[in-house]
Design a protein around this motif. Structure first.
Motif, PDB file in Angstrom:
ATOM      1  N   GLU A  76      47.329  40.852  45.853  1.00  0.00           N
ATOM      2  CA  GLU A  76      47.955  41.677  46.908  1.00  0.00           C
ATOM      3  C   GLU A  76      46.921  42.169  47.923  1.00  0.00           C
ATOM      4  O   GLU A  76      47.234  42.370  49.082  1.00  0.00           O
ATOM      5  CB  GLU A  76      48.657  42.892  46.277  1.00  0.00           C
ATOM      6  CG  GLU A  76      49.953  42.517  45.584  1.00  0.00           C
ATOM      7  CD  GLU A  76      50.541  43.665  44.746  1.00  0.00           C
ATOM      8  OE1 GLU A  76      51.454  43.379  43.972  1.00  0.00           O
ATOM      9  OE2 GLU A  76      50.083  44.821  44.861  1.00  0.00           O
ATOM     10  N   GLU A  77      45.686  42.365  47.465  1.00  0.00           N
ATOM     11  CA  GLU A  77      44.634  42.870  48.376  1.00  0.00           C
ATOM     12  C   GLU A  77      43.822  41.735  49.005  1.00  0.00           C
ATOM     13  O   GLU A  77      42.790  41.978  49.627  1.00  0.00           O
ATOM     14  CB  GLU A  77      43.709  43.836  47.605  1.00  0.00           C
ATOM     15  CG  GLU A  77      44.422  45.120  47.229  1.00  0.00           C
ATOM     16  CD  GLU A  77      43.570  46.104  46.432  1.00  0.00           C
ATOM     17  OE1 GLU A  77      42.326  46.017  46.487  1.00  0.00           O
ATOM     18  OE2 GLU A  77      44.157  46.948  45.740  1.00  0.00           O
ATOM     19  N   GLY A  78      44.267  40.497  48.767  1.00  0.00           N
ATOM     20  CA  GLY A  78      43.571  39.347  49.365  1.00  0.00           C
ATOM     21  C   GLY A  78      42.196  39.110  48.767  1.00  0.00           C
ATOM     22  O   GLY A  78      41.292  38.590  49.427  1.00  0.00           O
ATOM     23  N   LEU A  79      42.017  39.485  47.476  1.00  0.00           N
ATOM     24  CA  LEU A  79      40.693  39.357  46.845  1.00  0.00           C
ATOM     25  C   LEU A  79      40.685  38.343  45.702  1.00  0.00           C
ATOM     26  O   LEU A  79      39.709  38.257  44.960  1.00  0.00           O
ATOM     27  CB  LEU A  79      40.244  40.730  46.309  1.00  0.00           C
ATOM     28  CG  LEU A  79      39.881  41.764  47.379  1.00  0.00           C
ATOM     29  CD1 LEU A  79      39.722  43.146  46.758  1.00  0.00           C
ATOM     30  CD2 LEU A  79      38.594  41.356  48.099  1.00  0.00           C
ATOM     31  N   SER A  80      41.783  37.566  45.550  1.00  0.00           N
ATOM     32  CA  SER A  80      41.857  36.623  44.421  1.00  0.00           C
ATOM     33  C   SER A  80      40.693  35.648  44.425  1.00  0.00           C
ATOM     34  O   SER A  80      40.191  35.266  43.370  1.00  0.00           O
ATOM     35  CB  SER A  80      43.143  35.804  44.476  1.00  0.00           C
ATOM     36  OG  SER A  80      44.219  36.657  44.301  1.00  0.00           O
ATOM     37  N   HIS A  81      40.255  35.255  45.624  1.00  0.00           N
ATOM     38  CA  HIS A  81      39.187  34.261  45.713  1.00  0.00           C
ATOM     39  C   HIS A  81      37.832  34.855  45.322  1.00  0.00           C
ATOM     40  O   HIS A  81      36.852  34.138  45.174  1.00  0.00           O
ATOM     41  CB  HIS A  81      39.111  33.701  47.136  1.00  0.00           C
ATOM     42  CG  HIS A  81      38.750  34.747  48.162  1.00  0.00           C
ATOM     43  ND1 HIS A  81      39.583  35.801  48.479  1.00  0.00           N
ATOM     44  CD2 HIS A  81      37.626  34.918  48.911  1.00  0.00           C
ATOM     45  CE1 HIS A  81      38.995  36.573  49.381  1.00  0.00           C
ATOM     46  NE2 HIS A  81      37.805  36.060  49.662  1.00  0.00           N
ATOM     47  N   LYS A  82      37.768  36.211  45.151  1.00  0.00           N
ATOM     48  CA  LYS A  82      36.470  36.846  44.854  1.00  0.00           C
ATOM     49  C   LYS A  82      36.345  37.307  43.406  1.00  0.00           C
ATOM     50  O   LYS A  82      35.273  37.736  42.976  1.00  0.00           O
ATOM     51  CB  LYS A  82      36.252  38.042  45.796  1.00  0.00           C
ATOM     52  CG  LYS A  82      36.074  37.595  47.252  1.00  0.00           C
ATOM     53  CD  LYS A  82      35.291  38.580  48.067  1.00  0.00           C
ATOM     54  CE  LYS A  82      33.808  38.559  47.719  1.00  0.00           C
ATOM     55  NZ  LYS A  82      33.035  39.445  48.608  1.00  0.00           N
ATOM     56  N   ILE A  83      37.437  37.263  42.615  1.00  0.00           N
ATOM     57  CA  ILE A  83      37.368  37.783  41.241  1.00  0.00           C
ATOM     58  C   ILE A  83      38.028  36.813  40.262  1.00  0.00           C
ATOM     59  O   ILE A  83      39.162  36.374  40.475  1.00  0.00           O
ATOM     60  CB  ILE A  83      38.075  39.156  41.116  1.00  0.00           C
ATOM     61  CG1 ILE A  83      37.583  40.127  42.199  1.00  0.00           C
ATOM     62  CG2 ILE A  83      37.842  39.762  39.723  1.00  0.00           C
ATOM     63  CD1 ILE A  83      38.333  41.448  42.258  1.00  0.00           C
ATOM     64  N   ASP A  84      37.316  36.487  39.182  1.00  0.00           N
ATOM     65  CA  ASP A  84      37.894  35.714  38.070  1.00  0.00           C
ATOM     66  C   ASP A  84      38.233  36.685  36.953  1.00  0.00           C
ATOM     67  O   ASP A  84      37.330  37.340  36.417  1.00  0.00           O
ATOM     68  CB  ASP A  84      36.875  34.707  37.516  1.00  0.00           C
ATOM     69  CG  ASP A  84      36.616  33.596  38.497  1.00  0.00           C
ATOM     70  OD1 ASP A  84      37.583  33.117  39.113  1.00  0.00           O
ATOM     71  OD2 ASP A  84      35.440  33.216  38.652  1.00  0.00           O
TER      72      ASP A  84
END
Ligand SMILES: C[S@@+](CC[C@H](N)C(=O)[O-])C[C@H]1O[C@@H](n2cnc3c(N)ncnc32)[C@H](O)[C@@H]1O
Length: 282
Positions: free
Chosen positions: A102-110
């Motif tokens: 939702e915060e557009g951070l999926s690509h930065k956290i596994d």
């Protein structure tokens, strides 16, 4: 092998792997609310600034809960690599994935599920390992520190932030001033209430050299502020830990909320951050 599933005692945050959905929802709401409070934002800013990241470091947030701290760090300009975020609770990990998306951070956290006492598959992969209010909930802090050393690359740094929960107090109008309800709260919400006092020695024993520390007092005097988001959570978590009935918890929290409304609230706890570098490798 030590496992979180061996936990004895009522700590609800130490039992998230088996908690009911109502408790997990209360935990998730509290974690999200406190991470948005300026006190936690200042704490995280101060320890990440102290790390002086160059941007290429691999970071692990162990005991990440809903990933609130991982998201805070992932949003910083000095954190360019993907962050790994691990928690023992599949529910909290799924919540963390949803919030990151939702915060557009999926690509930065596994996000991964795992027990901090044994994360065998990721050994030697991290430059920085963060335990933000994890260590007060684990079965065996020494095993968790040993595992942290194995997870870090040689010379990697460990950041531990946690409360000294023997100092946690919510004043009440009971004849003992709230001493008994403080004791119940301490065991309902923590397993290792005094571990931060022992931490300098535990770190040294496990081959870490302490490099930086900060002390904080989270005190609300008059109106509840930092502690205000804990109050609704206590209505659910004190009964689910078994230390109070629903009625007792509700009466207790009603009184705390009414104290806040009448500007007579008092709650306080000491918190500490320690940053230590691994010095000894097997
Ligand atoms: C107080 S919460 C902190 C969550 C997050 N670090 C934050 O500050 O928002 C403690 C977290 O530790 C997790 N936890 C407890 N024991 C654990 C263990 N042995 N291994 C991994 N996570 C654990 C719980 O599921 C919970 O999410």
């Amino acid at each position: 092998m030590v496992s979180q599933k061996q936990l004895k005692g009522p700590d609800v945050f130490g039992r998230t792997f088996a908690a009911d959905e109502k408790s997990l929802l209360a935990i998730a709401s509290r974690l999200e609310a406190r991470a948005k409070h300026r006190f936690f934002q200042k704490v995280v800013d101060e320890y990440v600034n102290a790390l002086e990241l160059k941007g290429h470091e691999s970071v692990l947030d162990l005991g990440c809960g809903t990933g609130a701290i991982a998201r805070m760090i992932a949003s910083r300009d000095d954190c360019k690599e993907r962050i790994t975020a691990i928690d023992i609770s599949p529910y909290l990990v799924e919540t963390g994935k949803r919030l990151a998306s939702e915060e557009g951070l999926s690509h930065k956290i596994d996000f991964l599920t795992g027990d901090a006492h044994s994360i065998i598959e990721l050994q030697g992969q991290f430059d920085v390992l963060i335990m933000h209010t994890l260590v007060s909930h684990v079965v065996d802090p020494v095993t968790v520190l040993q595992e942290a050393r194995r997870l870090l690359r040689p010379g990697g740094r460990l950041v531990i932030f946690d409360g000294d929960f023997d100092s946690l107090t919510y004043a009440t109008d009971a004849p003992d001033g709230g001493a008994e309800t403080d004791r119940l709260q301490a065991i309902a919400g923590h397993t290792q209430g005094r571990v931060m006092r022992l931490m300098p020695r535990l770190l040294s024993d496990q081959g870490f050299s302490l490099e930086w520390s900060r002390a904080y007092v989270a005190a609300d005097i008059g109106r509840a502020d930092f502690w205000s988001s804990t109050l609704p959570a206590l209505r659910v978590l004190l009964p689910s830990s078994g230390v109070m009935s629903e009625l007792e918890a509700s009466e207790y929290v009603d009184k705390l909320e009414s104290a806040s409304s009448s500007n007579t609230f008092f709650a306080s706890c000491n918190f500490y951050t320690m940053i230590a570098r691994g010095t000894i490798w097997d």
